[in-house]
Design an enzyme around this catalytic site. Structure first.
Site, PDB file in Angstrom:
ATOM      1  N   GLY A 173      -0.830  -6.275   9.509  1.00 14.60           N
ATOM      2  CA  GLY A 173      -0.498  -6.143  10.910  1.00 14.60           C
ATOM      3  C   GLY A 173       0.845  -6.716  11.324  1.00 14.60           C
ATOM      4  O   GLY A 173       1.392  -6.328  12.355  1.00 14.60           O
ATOM      5  N   ASP A 174       1.385  -7.635  10.547  1.00 14.76           N
ATOM      6  CA  ASP A 174       2.673  -8.264  10.869  1.00 14.76           C
ATOM      7  C   ASP A 174       3.419  -8.523   9.561  1.00 14.76           C
ATOM      8  O   ASP A 174       3.835  -9.642   9.263  1.00 14.76           O
ATOM      9  CB  ASP A 174       2.439  -9.570  11.640  1.00 14.76           C
ATOM     10  CG  ASP A 174       3.706 -10.112  12.288  1.00 14.76           C
ATOM     11  OD1 ASP A 174       4.729  -9.405  12.305  1.00 14.76           O
ATOM     12  OD2 ASP A 174       3.666 -11.260  12.781  1.00 14.76           O
ATOM     13  N   LEU A 175       3.575  -7.462   8.796  1.00 14.63           N
ATOM     14  CA  LEU A 175       3.976  -7.593   7.394  1.00 14.63           C
ATOM     15  C   LEU A 175       5.491  -7.535   7.225  1.00 14.63           C
ATOM     16  O   LEU A 175       6.077  -6.497   6.973  1.00 14.63           O
ATOM     17  CB  LEU A 175       3.301  -6.499   6.557  1.00 14.63           C
ATOM     18  CG  LEU A 175       3.422  -6.647   5.038  1.00 14.63           C
ATOM     19  CD1 LEU A 175       2.863  -7.987   4.573  1.00 14.63           C
ATOM     20  CD2 LEU A 175       2.687  -5.510   4.340  1.00 14.63           C
TER      21      LEU A 175
ATOM     22  N   ASN B 140       6.072 -13.490   6.283  1.00 13.07           N
ATOM     23  CA  ASN B 140       4.618 -13.644   6.192  1.00 13.07           C
ATOM     24  C   ASN B 140       4.092 -13.360   4.786  1.00 13.07           C
ATOM     25  O   ASN B 140       2.915 -13.042   4.607  1.00 13.07           O
ATOM     26  CB  ASN B 140       3.926 -12.744   7.215  1.00 13.07           C
ATOM     27  CG  ASN B 140       4.073 -13.273   8.631  1.00 13.07           C
ATOM     28  OD1 ASN B 140       4.351 -14.456   8.829  1.00 13.07           O
ATOM     29  ND2 ASN B 140       3.923 -12.403   9.614  1.00 13.07           N
TER      30      ASN B 140
END
Length: 312
Positions: free
Chosen positions: A219-221, A225
């Site tokens: 989702g927030d790649l 991260n």
């Protein structure tokens, strides 16, 4: 929480959490403030037991940041495809001066990357995207036709992320991703901008396609991260997890600099993309840029409007 998953422990003080996890004689012998991240404070805690753990902390009112993050990490770990930090617990503490919330994780001792780091990362991410997601969107009452979303809302950075389950990906992306972000950012737009935005949302089916199968997404790649674990392989951290189209994860990896070519080559070999991905990529990154606009302000307005104009 999905009933098939183990409950994540939650405590009403850090001391109670440490005693439960490490025994009654536990004590913190060293606290190191760690860099990275602009939302939470991060610490490395050394215990007299010899254990070294990672702690995130925020205001007590923001405890949902950590319960949501833990649920996302748990969902990724349950696929048994790619590394994540071990989840110890979440909790809140009144503290001596001010209350705070916390998340305790296993400390990642990074090692040097193995020679096939990027290829292995791509293969493991592809395996995660292929994992069974049928139990991850279950809510009460059970909606067996809802394939996209998540069993709880969470966060994208500090922004709220709506995960109401839906049976169609394009509907989910319109109603739970783009529309809420456009609404929050409305004060930035002119009437002409709003007309284009309405047209884009109404015509989303002209540009996006349904996936061959739903995928669990980080989702927030982006690179910030992803960490290298002790085995030299990639580990995923700080997720904004939900079930969606895997193209959204791939697009995010390309937004802020991208990964090396061998990553994308290995991913496509492991999980070939549907034709036309490059034509849809900017529309997926529109969500991320809108979130940045809402969190960080005007510097992201021009990229947002550029993408809107690209499609309408």
């Amino acid at each position: 929480m999905n009933k098939t998953e183990k409950n994540i422990p939650n405590y009403n003080s850090l001391a109670a959490a440490l005693v439960e996890l490490f025994g009654t004689s536990v004590a913190i012998t060293q606290t190191d403030r760690l860099s990275g991240g602009d939302i939470n404070k991060a610490y490395g805690l050394t215990l007299n037991t010899g254990d070294h753990i990672f702690m995130k902390a925020n205001a007590k009112i923001n405890a949902a940041f950590f319960t949501a993050e833990a649920a996302g990490l748990q969902a990724i770990a349950a696929t048994h495809t790619i590394g994540t930090p071990g989840i110890l617990c979440t909790g809140t503490d009144d503290g001596e001066d001010v209350g705070y919330s916390f998340l305790l994780l296993g400390f990642i001792k990074s090692a040097g990357r193995r020679k096939d780091y990027w290829e292995t990362f791509a293969q493991e991410l592809a395996a995660m995207h292929k994992a069974d997601t049928r139990k991850l969107t279950v809510v009460e009452p059970v909606e067996t036709t809802c394939m996209f979303g998540f069993h709880q809302d969470n966060f994208i950075g500090a922004g709220q992320q709506k995960n109401t389950p839906a049976s169609k990906w394009i509907d989910f992306y319109r109603d739970c991703r783009l529309a809420p972000q456009f609404k929050r950012a409305d004060s930035y737009f002119t009437n002409e901008d709003r007309a284009k935005i309405t047209k884009l949302l109404d015509r989303l089916e002209d540009f996006l396609i349904e996936p061959e199968a739903p995928s669990l997404l980080h989702g927030d790649l982006w690179s910030g991260n992803v960490m290298c674990g002790p085995d030299g392989k990639a580990m995923l951290i700080d997720p904004a997890t939900y079930v969606g189209h895997r193209e959204a994860d791939l697009a995010m990896t390309e937004l802020f600099g991208g990964f090396p070519p061998q990553f994308y080559e290995a991913y496509r070999e492991a999980a070939p993309l549907q034709p036309g991905y490059e034509d849809r990529r900017d529309l997926y990154n529109l969500y991320q840029l809108l979130n940045h606009l809402n969190l960080f302000g005007p510097p992201y307005l021009a990229p947002v409007l550029s993408i809107v104009s690209e499609y309408v």
